[in-house]
Design a protein around this motif. Structure first.
Motif, PDB file in Angstrom:
ATOM      1  N   ASN A 222       0.859  -1.188   0.000  1.00 26.84           N
ATOM      2  CA  ASN A 222       0.000   0.000   0.000  1.00 26.84           C
ATOM      3  C   ASN A 222       0.892   1.233   0.000  1.00 26.84           C
ATOM      4  N   ASP A 223       0.485   2.257  -0.732  1.00 26.27           N
ATOM      5  CA  ASP A 223       1.272   3.482  -0.760  1.00 26.27           C
ATOM      6  C   ASP A 223       1.500   3.997   0.666  1.00 26.27           C
ATOM      7  N   ASP A 224       2.745   4.396   0.949  1.00 22.58           N
ATOM      8  CA  ASP A 224       3.152   4.908   2.269  1.00 22.58           C
ATOM      9  C   ASP A 224       3.267   3.826   3.330  1.00 22.58           C
ATOM     10  N   TRP A 225       3.257   2.557   2.938  1.00 23.98           N
ATOM     11  CA  TRP A 225       3.351   1.475   3.913  1.00 23.98           C
ATOM     12  C   TRP A 225       4.525   1.715   4.872  1.00 23.98           C
ATOM     13  N   ASN A 226       4.195   1.755   6.168  1.00 27.46           N
ATOM     14  CA  ASN A 226       5.174   1.920   7.249  1.00 27.46           C
ATOM     15  C   ASN A 226       5.947   3.237   7.161  1.00 27.46           C
ATOM     16  N   ILE A 227       5.294   4.286   6.681  1.00 25.58           N
ATOM     17  CA  ILE A 227       5.978   5.573   6.620  1.00 25.58           C
ATOM     18  C   ILE A 227       6.180   6.154   8.017  1.00 25.58           C
ATOM     19  N   SER A 228       5.255   5.853   8.950  1.00 26.15           N
ATOM     20  CA  SER A 228       5.361   6.411  10.295  1.00 26.15           C
ATOM     21  C   SER A 228       4.469   5.634  11.253  1.00 26.15           C
ATOM     22  N   GLU A 229       4.697   5.877  12.538  1.00 26.50           N
ATOM     23  CA  GLU A 229       3.875   5.263  13.587  1.00 26.50           C
ATOM     24  C   GLU A 229       2.430   5.745  13.477  1.00 26.50           C
ATOM     25  N   GLU A 372      11.479  14.745   9.352  1.00 27.62           N
ATOM     26  CA  GLU A 372      11.556  13.842  10.505  1.00 27.62           C
ATOM     27  C   GLU A 372      11.682  14.632  11.800  1.00 27.62           C
ATOM     28  N   ALA A 373      12.507  15.667  11.775  1.00 25.64           N
ATOM     29  CA  ALA A 373      12.693  16.473  12.984  1.00 25.64           C
ATOM     30  C   ALA A 373      11.404  17.193  13.378  1.00 25.64           C
ATOM     31  N   VAL A 374      10.694  17.748  12.395  1.00 29.04           N
ATOM     32  CA  VAL A 374       9.436  18.441  12.691  1.00 29.04           C
ATOM     33  C   VAL A 374       8.412  17.468  13.261  1.00 29.04           C
ATOM     34  N   CYS A 375       8.292  16.285  12.667  1.00 28.95           N
ATOM     35  CA  CYS A 375       7.321  15.297  13.145  1.00 28.95           C
ATOM     36  C   CYS A 375       7.677  14.779  14.539  1.00 28.95           C
ATOM     37  N   ALA A 376       8.937  14.871  14.894  1.00 31.01           N
ATOM     38  CA  ALA A 376       9.369  14.461  16.234  1.00 31.01           C
ATOM     39  C   ALA A 376       9.203  15.574  17.260  1.00 31.01           C
ATOM     40  N   GLY A 377       8.757  16.768  16.829  1.00 29.42           N
ATOM     41  CA  GLY A 377       8.455  17.833  17.771  1.00 29.42           C
ATOM     42  C   GLY A 377       9.425  18.983  17.798  1.00 29.42           C
ATOM     43  N   ALA A 378      10.306  19.104  16.783  1.00 30.63           N
ATOM     44  CA  ALA A 378      11.301  20.187  16.795  1.00 30.63           C
ATOM     45  C   ALA A 378      10.662  21.565  16.815  1.00 30.63           C
ATOM     46  N   TRP A 379       9.464  21.695  16.227  1.00 32.62           N
ATOM     47  CA  TRP A 379       8.755  22.977  16.200  1.00 32.62           C
ATOM     48  C   TRP A 379       7.476  22.935  17.020  1.00 32.62           C
ATOM     49  N   GLY A 380       7.344  21.952  17.901  1.00 27.56           N
ATOM     50  CA  GLY A 380       6.163  21.867  18.744  1.00 27.56           C
ATOM     51  C   GLY A 380       5.123  20.898  18.211  1.00 27.56           C
ATOM     52  N   ARG A 381       4.137  20.599  19.069  1.00 24.98           N
ATOM     53  CA  ARG A 381       3.140  19.573  18.730  1.00 24.98           C
ATOM     54  C   ARG A 381       2.229  19.979  17.571  1.00 24.98           C
ATOM     55  N   PRO A 382       1.721  21.215  17.495  1.00 24.81           N
ATOM     56  CA  PRO A 382       0.879  21.572  16.336  1.00 24.81           C
ATOM     57  C   PRO A 382       1.627  21.413  15.011  1.00 24.81           C
ATOM     58  N   ALA A 383       2.877  21.854  14.979  1.00 26.63           N
ATOM     59  CA  ALA A 383       3.669  21.714  13.756  1.00 26.63           C
ATOM     60  C   ALA A 383       3.928  20.250  13.442  1.00 26.63           C
ATOM     61  N   ALA A 384       4.065  19.420  14.481  1.00 30.94           N
ATOM     62  CA  ALA A 384       4.289  17.988  14.259  1.00 30.94           C
ATOM     63  C   ALA A 384       3.094  17.352  13.559  1.00 30.94           C
ATOM     64  N   ARG A 385       1.879  17.776  13.940  1.00 32.71           N
ATOM     65  CA  ARG A 385       0.684  17.225  13.288  1.00 32.71           C
ATOM     66  C   ARG A 385       0.628  17.636  11.814  1.00 32.71           C
ATOM     67  N   VAL A 386       0.947  18.893  11.549  1.00 29.84           N
ATOM     68  CA  VAL A 386       0.981  19.347  10.154  1.00 29.84           C
ATOM     69  C   VAL A 386       2.094  18.629   9.394  1.00 29.84           C
ATOM     70  N   GLY A 387       3.242  18.483  10.056  1.00 28.50           N
ATOM     71  CA  GLY A 387       4.366  17.793   9.426  1.00 28.50           C
ATOM     72  C   GLY A 387       4.044  16.367   9.068  1.00 28.50           C
ATOM     73  N   GLU A 388       3.276  15.688   9.919  1.00 30.53           N
ATOM     74  CA  GLU A 388       2.882  14.305   9.626  1.00 30.53           C
ATOM     75  C   GLU A 388       2.008  14.249   8.373  1.00 30.53           C
ATOM     76  N   SER A 389       1.090  15.186   8.242  1.00 32.40           N
ATOM     77  CA  SER A 389       0.239  15.231   7.042  1.00 32.40           C
ATOM     78  C   SER A 389       1.076  15.443   5.791  1.00 32.40           C
ATOM     79  N   ILE A 390       2.054  16.350   5.886  1.00 33.12           N
ATOM     80  CA  ILE A 390       2.921  16.609   4.733  1.00 33.12           C
ATOM     81  C   ILE A 390       3.786  15.396   4.434  1.00 33.12           C
ATOM     82  N   ARG A 391       4.300  14.752   5.476  1.00 30.38           N
ATOM     83  CA  ARG A 391       5.142  13.569   5.288  1.00 30.38           C
ATOM     84  C   ARG A 391       4.402  12.497   4.496  1.00 30.38           C
ATOM     85  N   GLN A 392       3.139  12.250   4.839  1.00 34.79           N
ATOM     86  CA  GLN A 392       2.368  11.237   4.138  1.00 34.79           C
ATOM     87  C   GLN A 392       1.957  11.700   2.744  1.00 34.79           C
TER      88      GLN A 392
END
Length: 552
Positions: A222-229, A372-392
């Motif tokens: 599937n597209d993006d298989w195992n891209i993130s937790e 990866e750094a943004v999704c891990a919280g480098a810019w805070g939790r709101p940015a991490a959620r946006v970063g996860e959407s962009i990552r996928q």
């Protein structure tokens, strides 16, 4: 009487042994006749499908053996009026010669317009199939010019963009308006997708006479298989994912993984023994597949093959990932230790196969590291959620998005190239062979500390599934100096350190055609050749050279 459904596939070939894989429509004994000797295996059954893997021993190195296949004593292959040369086993020669073809990302579609036209902005156009074109080229040429092995680096099938035949099969058995729609849902649909992908007479002959090594990538599942937790949690909440992933692992084990193993490894494989002897082999394999998805420990999809003094280490960069934020890794510690062990020794050339390129265009590399750094919280939790959407959304999931693994692998490559892992001379060349990115290129690593053995990244993708124009422009930008500058600035803003190694293209720009690559190895010399398919019409396609570069 049983009949042949799919195959034969020549999977493993060594100096003295080989394996032949087949699928039949009923239980039977499969006999492979080689040089007057019969080699036999009983089929095993999985969800009503029947398979056999025949082990062939006591062959002479550097020899050519035609073979035939019989089911319960009746020859079924080659068929009458067979339009190709007889299927053959060519054992590995002791003279240090190896011709290795490789590529990735092959979608199945008819070999006629409009499917053979250029992609451009129009979907449903895939150009000419490089694997099919290779088979036609081989048919015209003597066997001494054929590849000694074929390396398929991911996306052998597209479970999320199925062929027309599989789409019709899906519609015949369930409502495609219900999830997962016109995508593969279970093992049964996977079997049909493999049949569609490998049934073409030219492909069938190619796979019957050139030994193949394979590894899966995201579209095999599937597209993006195992891209993130977060992605895994999201998929496990759906009603259809569990059956999809179980079917994916079951079919991968049967259709791809078993053939990657040598006869000795097959004889030592506990799961194969259990499946062959169980009263209910489907239950055994389903339990294994469920566990393989949920746990990393105890399952290793990585493997290696030796071609004389050339070693190929195929690394699973998809299924064995550790996805916990802050501890992300392409491979767990046990599998990584296995890879380090296999990279230690005396070789003329050392090849690493991984579906995902280690080295991307520098702009994209820095973007993924920053993601990866943004999704891990480098810019805070709101940015991490946006970063996860962009990552996928844009598939930011390569080695650079698993920074620790990127660093570990580049350090391993450096230690191999410097001779730290060999008792004698270091390899003449070290190369990472990859696919996935739907464009091809050859890059050289710059360690900057006197390492003499050259280390390369060769990406060869696609065999057949070219990018549209917007994606091509984005990928090309990633290799430009402007793209590098933008990426570096972004990674600095997220606190990501420089990677510690640089790399550069060995040609003007990447290519986006359907193509296949090959390594011609002669002792400690190695030559990379890349050939694209032409023409984009209904004439018989041919392979046209677009790159030739001496690696060693």
């Amino acid at each position: 009487m049983a009949t042949l459904v799919l195959g034969p596939l020549l999977r493993y070939t060594g100096a003295h042994d080989a394996t032949i894989w087949v699928e039949t429509d009923g239980p039977c004994e499969v006999q492979v006749a080689v040089d007057g000797m019969g080699h036999r295996a009983r089929t095993f059954s999985v969800e009503g499908h029947h398979y056999a893997l025949v082990l062939i021993r006591d062959l002479e190195p550097g020899s050519y053996y035609e073979y035939s296949v019989a089911l319960d004593g009746e020859q079924v292959w080659p068929e009458e009026s067979y339009p190709f040369p007889p299927p053959a086993i060519r054992t590995i020669a002791p003279d240090g010669t190896l011709d290795l073809a490789f590529g990735s990302c092959r979608i199945f579609a008819p070999h006629e317009p409009p499917y053979t036209l250029k992609r451009g902005l129009t979907k449903g156009r895939y150009g000419r199939d490089a694997l099919y074109t290779l088979a036609l080229k081989m048919r015209r040429e003597p066997s001494k010019t054929w590849p000694d092995a074929l390396l398929l680096l991911g996306d052998q099938i597209y479970a999320d963009e199925v062929s027309a035949g599989t789409r019709d099969f899906i519609r015949s058995r369930r409502d495609p308006d219900e999830p997962p729609g016109e995508e593969v849902a279970d093992f049964e649909e996977y079997t049909h997708l493999y049949w569609d992908s490998w049934k073409d007479p030219a492909i069938r002959w190619l796979l019957s006479t050139v030994p193949s090594a394979m590894i899966f990538d995201d579209h095999d599942v599937n597209d993006d298989w195992n891209i993130s937790e977060a992605w895994v949690r999201q998929m496990r909440t759906t009603s259809w994912w569990e059956e999809r992933i179980i079917g994916a692992f079951m079919s991968y084990w049967v259709y791809q993984h078993l053939g990657n193993l040598s006869p000795r490894e097959l004889e030592e494989d506990d799961l194969l023994e259990k499946v062959q002897e169980a009263e209910n082999p489907t239950r055994v394999l389903r339990e294994f597949a469920y566990k393989a998805d949920r746990e990393n420990a105890g399952t290793r999809w990585s493997y290696h093959r030796d071609f004389g003094r050339v070693r190929l280490i195929m690394m699973d960069s998809r299924a064995g990932r550790v996805l916990k934020e802050g501890h992300r890794s392409m491979l767990d510690e046990e599998e990584w230790a296995w890879i380090v062990e296999k990279a230690t020794g005396d070789f003329d050339h050392l090849l690493f196969g991984t579906s995902l390129p280690l080295l991307l265009g520098p702009g994209l590399h820095h973007l993924e590291a920053a993601s990866e750094a943004v999704c891990a919280g480098a810019w805070g939790r709101p940015a991490a959620r946006v970063g996860e959407s962009i990552r996928q959304l844009v598939d930011l999931e390569h080695w650079s998005a698993f920074r620790k693994s990127f660093t570990d692998l580049t350090h391993l490559l450096r230690s191999v190239a410097s001779g730290e892992r060999s008792d004698g001379d270091p390899p003449a060349s070290v190369a990472v062979l990859s696919g996935d990115v739907h464009h091809g290129y050859l890059a050289k690593m710059d360690f900057g500390d006197g390492v003499k053995t050259p280390v390369y990244q060769s990406a060869s993708s696609p065999l057949r599934n070219p990018l549209g124009l917007p994606e091509r422009l984005a990928m090309r930008f990633g290799w430009m100096e402007r793209g590098r500058s933008v990426g570096e600035a972004l990674s600095r803003l997220t606190g990501v350190e420089e990677p510690g190694v640089r790399w550069h293209l060995l040609h003007e720009a990447p290519w986006f055609h359907n193509h296949i690559s090959s390594l011609a190895i002669r002792g400690r010399k190695a030559l990379l050749q890349v050939e694209k398919t032409i023409p984009e019409n209904n004439d018989e396609p041919v392979l046209y050279p677009i790159l030739e570069h001496r690696l060693a």
